[in-house]
Design an enzyme around this catalytic site. Structure first.
Site, short mmCIF file in Angstrom:
data_model
loop_
_atom_site.label_atom_id
_atom_site.label_comp_id
_atom_site.label_asym_id
_atom_site.label_seq_id
_atom_site.Cartn_x
_atom_site.Cartn_y
_atom_site.Cartn_z
N ILE A 45 13.89 -12.08 -16.87
CA ILE A 45 14.24 -11.46 -18.03
C ILE A 45 15.40 -11.76 -18.75
O ILE A 45 16.49 -12.09 -18.02
CB ILE A 45 14.71 -9.69 -17.44
CG1 ILE A 45 13.35 -9.11 -17.00
CG2 ILE A 45 14.95 -8.92 -18.71
CD1 ILE A 45 12.42 -8.97 -17.95
N CYS A 89 0.81 -1.29 0.03
CA CYS A 89 0.00 -0.02 -0.03
C CYS A 89 0.84 1.42 -0.02
O CYS A 89 2.13 1.08 0.00
CB CYS A 89 -0.99 0.03 1.07
SG CYS A 89 -1.93 -1.47 1.59
N SER A 102 11.42 -12.56 -3.85
CA SER A 102 12.72 -12.42 -4.47
C SER A 102 13.66 -12.94 -3.56
O SER A 102 13.62 -13.23 -2.54
CB SER A 102 12.82 -10.82 -4.65
OG SER A 102 13.25 -10.29 -3.39
N GLY A 103 14.89 -12.67 -4.08
CA GLY A 103 16.07 -13.28 -3.35
C GLY A 103 16.96 -12.20 -2.75
O GLY A 103 18.06 -12.58 -2.40
N ASP A 131 -4.06 -8.42 8.53
CA ASP A 131 -2.86 -8.40 9.67
C ASP A 131 -2.95 -6.85 10.04
O ASP A 131 -2.34 -6.42 11.15
CB ASP A 131 -1.43 -8.56 8.81
CG ASP A 131 -1.40 -7.53 7.60
OD1 ASP A 131 -2.33 -7.37 7.05
OD2 ASP A 131 -0.25 -7.49 7.31
#
Length: 635
Positions: free
Chosen positions: A292, A2, A364-365, A100
């Site tokens: 990508i 948000c 993600s890493g 939450d």
């Protein structure tokens, strides 16, 4: 995920300009296109843009407690909210939603400012308690979610997820911070707690700030958590490998809760591949993965991503980016608000764009290099520190400083003959040596870049001072832990997480980062350095842990990263634009730079006599920032 916005009257309880608050909120529409909400009462206004992830039918914000005395606007995800809900219900609190967000208001009622110490996740929020007459701002431990704030001359405090929301306020002072400019041309971004404007600050990671009506000045934010680097009890490598896998798997598992499509980025590097491997083991359905590919094979790593996708039979989506994909240059200024010189923002934007067409949440890493010592610069720094250690700084500085001045610069020569840089490194202390290694422009290059008037305005400030401040507080006792700590405080939140937050939220995509799960970060920080780097191999323990899960050529190869051919662009298709912008009126009129030196940099680069692409890219991005100021409301 948000966007949040707020106005708080620090001095009195004057009415809040609702129309202005709504206008500020709308600048962040991209962060939450599903819904918007505003709450105003005397002296306080909170606003919110919502991207619905959990409890889609309720959970609208700003959200209240039972008697509406506490209200919150919140950006993030608290992954342990179910456990906290159970604890709070047992303490007598009543919940009306299954999201939450409601945990925050009840946790505040129960535990006050200490509530943030119980939250596991990523968050930035502003909470108003009418009974205590307190506005409470907080940011997550690692700085995954952003929070800007500013106290206006009239006593109104503004806060928001992005700087553009504050810039929508006509009274926001827009004087540039000279120290932030020095920082930017050293690091490529403006590190916390500064912003590019003197009057605007970023709430640092793991900090909270409490405010009350009637205060004249802002109190300093207070820290509530620190990366401990407390040594773990002795453990053998087999045990450490097993525990790392268990902890990573659990961190991934708690981040798979969503009522919308969920997937993962897959770059072909070890970090994102490890996350996908854990996801595949936890899911009955194929994991959605996005990557990508680059048209230029020198920058392309897509075949490694394909290997992982095939091994785990993921639902894999891949798009190719042209080597001359620089159409986003103007867009970057809009996204980042401040000057931001990480050119990998371009492909990051593209992979987020691709992912949003398939999912609403992506794992993600990010964070693996900082936590597990994956950067090559860590190994170089340890080597330099080994050379520094035998001689005291008082002897090294004059001896090797003199040798560095005498030895010719030889960037063109093989590394073994580039002794000047080595002598310079040995003449520095450890922090200064690391700073020179991470700087996009060394001290001497920045000095020539800036005008004499601007150098005087800096009053002796140097961007290395920021690292020294962090180093003085670092709870570490070895060289590797120190530079990891410095990156966790600067590069990770200021560059990596900022880049991903703005690129993802531009597409209303939520990105979750399991390797930055704070219990995992705490545990990793306590590992001995020999389990992070061994025999010149970074991420040693993670690679060992992932051997049963990933191919060897994914684990043991030199990673290229999300790099783009900036140097070639400036000698080819972007040469005209480079001259037009860097030598244009905005840069010249700013009074910050030695314009003759800028022309010299361009000529040298275009002729291929030197590679000045880091300096030129930074200048190009700075001009994009100045251009955005030109079209913003006047201060």
């Amino acid at each position: 995920m948000c966007g949040i916005t707020g106005i708080f009257d620090l001095r009195e309880r004057r009415p809040i300009n609702r129309a202005l608050l709504e206008a500020m909120n709308q600048t962040q529409f991209h962060r939450g296109p599903d819904e918007g909400g505003v709450h105003c009462e005397p002296g306080v206004g909170l606003a919110h843009r919502r991207l619905s992830i959990i409890d889609l039918s309720s959970g609208q914000q700003p959200l209240f407690n039972e008697d509406e005395s506490v209200v919150v606007t919140y950006n993030g995800e608290i992954y342990n909210f179910i456990e906290l809900t159970r604890d709070l219900e047992q303490a007598g609190h009543r919940f009306h939603t299954h999201c939450d967000t409601e945990v925050i208001v009840h946790a505040w009622e129960e535990w006050g400012e200490a509530c943030v110490e119980r939250f596991r996740g990523m968050f930035a929020f502003g909470l108003w308690d009418r009974n205590r007459q307190t506005l409470f701002l907080a940011r997550d431990r690692l700085g995954i979610k952003p929070l800007y704030y500013s106290l206006l001359p009239d006593g109104h405090l503004l806060f928001a997820s992005e700087l553009k929301a504050l810039m929508a306020h006509p009274d926001l002072p827009r004087a540039l911070d000279p120290r932030a400019i020095e920082d930017y041309f050293a690091y490529g971004y403006v590190p916390e707690p500064r912003s590019i404007f003197s009057a605007v600050h970023k709430l640092p990671p793991a900090h909270r700030l409490s405010l009350r009506h009637g205060q004249r000045d802002l109190p300093p934010p207070r820290v509530y958590w620190e990366v401990p680097f407390d040594a773990l009890p002795p453990l053998d490598e087999t045990t450490a490998v097993r525990e790392l896998v268990e902890r990573l798997r659990e961190a991934v598992q708690v981040r798979q809760v969503a009522e919308v499509p969920l997937g993962a980025f897959l770059s072909g590097g070890i970090d994102s591949s490890a996350v996908v491997a854990m996801m595949a083991g936890l899911s009955r359905n194929p994991v959605r993965t996005c990557s990508i590919a680059f048209a230029d094979p020198a920058y392309d790593e897509s075949r490694y991503a394909q290997q992982v996708a095939q091994r785990y039979q993921t639902d894999h989506y891949q798009e190719q980016v042209d080597s001359d994909d620089f159409a986003l240059l103007d867009r970057l200024g809009e996204l980042y608000d401040e000057p931001f010189a990480d050119s990998s923002a371009l492909p990051t934007y593209r992979v987020c764009e691709l992912a949003r067409r398939k999912v609403v949440v992506a794992l993600s890493g990010d964070g693996g290099d900082e936590n597990l010592a994956g950067y090559r610069r860590y190994r170089h720094h340890l080597g330099e520190d080994c050379l520094r250690r035998p001689l005291p700084l008082g002897l090294r500085r004059p001896l090797f400083g003199a040798l560095a001045n005498l030895y010719p610069k030889a960037d063109w020569a093989p590394r073994v003959f580039r002794a000047k840089a080595t002598f310079q490194a040995l003449a520095r202390d450890s922090v200064e040596g690391y700073f020179q290694g991470v700087s996009i422009l060394r001290d001497d290059l920045r000095a020539r870049l800036f005008s004499p008037d601007f150098r005087r305005e800096l009053q002796g400030y140097n961007a290395v001072d920021l690292l020294r401040e962090h180093a003085a507080r670092a709870p570490v006792n070895d060289s590797l832990s120190l530079v990891q700590y410095l990156d966790l405080k600067t590069y990770l939140p200021g560059d990596i997480l900022t880049k991903v937050d703005r690129a993802s939220m531009a597409h209303a995509l939520e990105v979750r980062v399991p390797i930055l799960d704070h219990p995992l970060v705490e545990w990793i920080s306590g590992l001995p350095p020999t389990l992070k780097i061994r025999d010149g191999e970074g991420k040693y323990l993670l690679k060992k842990a992932m051997e049963p899960y990933l191919p060897n050529d994914v684990l043991y190869r030199r990673k290229k990263g999300f790099s783009v051919p900036v140097a070639e662009w400036f000698r080819g298709p972007l040469q005209g634009r480079l001259r037009e912008q860097v030598l244009g009126e905005r840069i010249a009129d700013s009074g910050l730079f030695d314009v003759d030196h800028l022309a010299h940099l361009i000529d040298q680069h275009v002729s291929a006599a030197r590679d000045h692409s880091p300096a030129l890219w930074s200048l190009l991005m700075f001009d994009g920032f100045l251009k955005r100021l030109d079209v913003s409301p006047e201060a």
